[in-house]
Design a protein around this motif. Structure first.
Motif, mmCIF file in Angstrom:
data_model
loop_
_atom_site.group_PDB
_atom_site.id
_atom_site.type_symbol
_atom_site.label_atom_id
_atom_site.label_comp_id
_atom_site.label_asym_id
_atom_site.label_seq_id
_atom_site.Cartn_x
_atom_site.Cartn_y
_atom_site.Cartn_z
ATOM 1 N N CYS A 144 -6.729 92.426 120.803
ATOM 2 C CA CYS A 144 -6.732 92.856 122.206
ATOM 3 C C CYS A 144 -7.947 92.281 122.938
ATOM 4 O O CYS A 144 -8.245 92.660 124.052
ATOM 5 C CB CYS A 144 -6.703 94.384 122.304
ATOM 6 N N HIS A 180 -1.981 92.135 121.415
ATOM 7 C CA HIS A 180 -1.380 92.965 120.360
ATOM 8 C C HIS A 180 -0.374 92.182 119.509
ATOM 9 O O HIS A 180 0.520 92.778 118.923
ATOM 10 C CB HIS A 180 -0.707 94.239 120.926
ATOM 11 N N HIS A 213 -11.133 92.681 122.357
ATOM 12 C CA HIS A 213 -12.312 93.533 122.517
ATOM 13 C C HIS A 213 -13.571 92.877 121.944
ATOM 14 O O HIS A 213 -14.683 93.201 122.366
ATOM 15 C CB HIS A 213 -12.066 94.911 121.885
ATOM 16 N N GLU A 255 -10.700 102.467 121.833
ATOM 17 C CA GLU A 255 -9.938 102.410 123.085
ATOM 18 C C GLU A 255 -8.456 102.582 122.823
ATOM 19 O O GLU A 255 -7.727 103.121 123.645
ATOM 20 C CB GLU A 255 -10.199 101.077 123.797
ATOM 21 N N GLU A 256 -7.985 102.093 121.676
ATOM 22 C CA GLU A 256 -6.544 101.954 121.460
ATOM 23 C C GLU A 256 -5.777 103.256 121.189
ATOM 24 O O GLU A 256 -4.677 103.418 121.702
ATOM 25 C CB GLU A 256 -6.280 100.961 120.306
HETATM 26 ZN ZN LIG Z 1 -5.020 96.894 123.386
#
Ligand SMILES: [Zn+2]
Ligand SMILES: [Zn+2]
Length: 399
Positions: free
Chosen positions: A110, A371, A112, A145-146
């Motif tokens: 993602c 993802h 990050h 976060e996910e």
């Molecule tokens: Zn994500």
């Protein structure tokens, strides 16, 4: 340098270029050892070490993973926050690059790792530039976060928003060409709400349906009633309200048995919290009506994900004018990019003005999406994003 001076872009670019080899190595270290939500221990110490090596002293650990670092010039000037999420995803990394994940079934899919590197890079570059900042800075490295529930509300409970005037965040976007920057006013991420139903009737032999109360036709009617309610729901045309039924299970596996109960799930996506709340109470009414009419028990529950992310329009306008003045032609700015997916940055937006901006990263049409197992990010975005944020910080004003 003074905060009201015209900054020498070339000098800032030279500082970023000087840091770049270290930043790329740092990003690859994060990428190679991705850690999923609430397990970001190594990631946290890598960030801590990086920041300490660059002279940041004020570092706190409000949760068991993640950290908060500050650059404070004067307690009487405003505080700006920059947030990066640090967690990876529990999916395999199928790329062929030598910095791919060494942990089976885990991947920074993602972006990050890139967000974390950019925020670390902003801090490091500002330390080298040694300017008199117009603001105090707080860097939030947020875990988890996910998942739902996610890390942002836990960070907020620990006071990370205290006396913060603004909070900014970025997300890489593989749907946009490299060099594109989304500066969108209003909502940019939707809220996703998970809906669950359990419809309890009375099972029996399928040869004698009159002796049972089959929950399956009730389930079918419920789906139609709820779908129709959402479609007809009065709202502003620009609002979004997307309902998708996703699973139906019956309690029995035999083809000639009427089951005792049926369970079903759906997701509802909205761009305003109130809209979601209004529709949830309509769903509750519909369930109550069907319960009465069909003599079944309907248990309805829901789990609301992060609130929508709503960009503050004044901040977006300031970003645009600073960008035009200082870095004309550096990005292709687009203004109407919104995602129906959620981001837990929305939790912060309930109590502080903020923005989440998207940097395009697609080099071509084959760019793997977020993802997915081959997701990667062109590392050239790191210096571009750092430059963007530094320009915005140095040109900050509260107009
Ligand atoms: Zn994500
Ligand atoms: Zn993300």
């Amino acid at each position: 340098l003074k905060s009201n001076q015209i900054f020498d872009i070339k000098k800032i670019e030279a500082v970023i270029t000087g840091l770049l080899p270290e930043l790329i190595a740092f990003r690859r270290e994060l990428h190679g050892e991705p850690e999923i939500a609430w397990e970001e221990h190594k990631t946290t110490s890598k960030i801590e070490n990086f920041l300490k090596n660059h002279g940041l002293q004020r570092i706190a650990f409000p949760l068991k993973t993640g950290l908060v670092a500050e650059m404070v010039r004067d307690r009487n000037i405003p505080y700006l926050g920059l947030r990066a999420e640090i967690d990876a995803l529990p999916i395999p990394d199928e790329k062929k690059v030598d910095y791919r994940s060494v942990y089976p079934g885990m991947c920074h899919a993602c972006g990050h790792d890139i967000h974390t590197t950019v925020v670390c890079g902003v801090a490091a570059a500002l330390q080298v530039l040694d300017v008199e900042l117009p603001l105090n800075l707080r860097f939030l490295f947020q875990p988890a976060e996910e998942p739902i529930p996610s890390g942002a509300p836990r960070m907020i409970e620990k006071g990370v928003l205290d006396n913060l005037n603004e909070l900014w965040a970025m997300h890489v976007d593989p749907n946009l060409p490299f060099g594109t920057l989304s500066l969108t006013e209003g909502w940019v991420n939707a809220q996703s709400i998970r809906l669950n139903w359990e419809i309890a009737g009375r099972g029996g032999h399928s040869a004698q349906p009159e002796l049972s109360n089959n929950p399956i036709p009730v389930c079918a009617r419920l789906i139609q009633d709820i779908q129709r309610m959402v479609t007809d729901f009065n709202g502003i045309p620009e609002d979004i309200k997307i309902l998708a039924f996703t699973r139906i299970f019956s309690s029995d596996t035999s083809y000639n048995t009427i089951p005792d109960n049926v369970r079903m799930t759906a997701t509802l996506r909205v761009n305003k919290e109130e809209l979601g709340q209004q529709m949830i109470s309509r769903v509750q009414q519909i369930c109550a009506e069907n319960e009465k009419k069909e003599s079944v028990k309907i248990k309805f529950t829901f789990i609301a994900g992060a609130p929508p992310v709503v960009n503050d329009l004044h901040l977006i306008r300031r970003f645009k004018s600073n960008l035009q003045r200082t870095l004309p032609g550096h990005f292709r700015v687009v203004e109407n990019i919104r995602s129906r997916g959620g981001d837990d940055f929305g939790w912060y937006m309930k109590s502080v003005s903020g923005v989440l901006i998207r940097f395009g990263i697609a080099r071509d049409k084959n760019q793997p999406l977020l993802h997915t197992t081959r997701f990667d990010v062109p590392e050239e975005i790191i210096s571009k994003a750092i430059l963007f944020f530094i320009i915005q910080i140095l040109n900050w004003n509260d107009a």
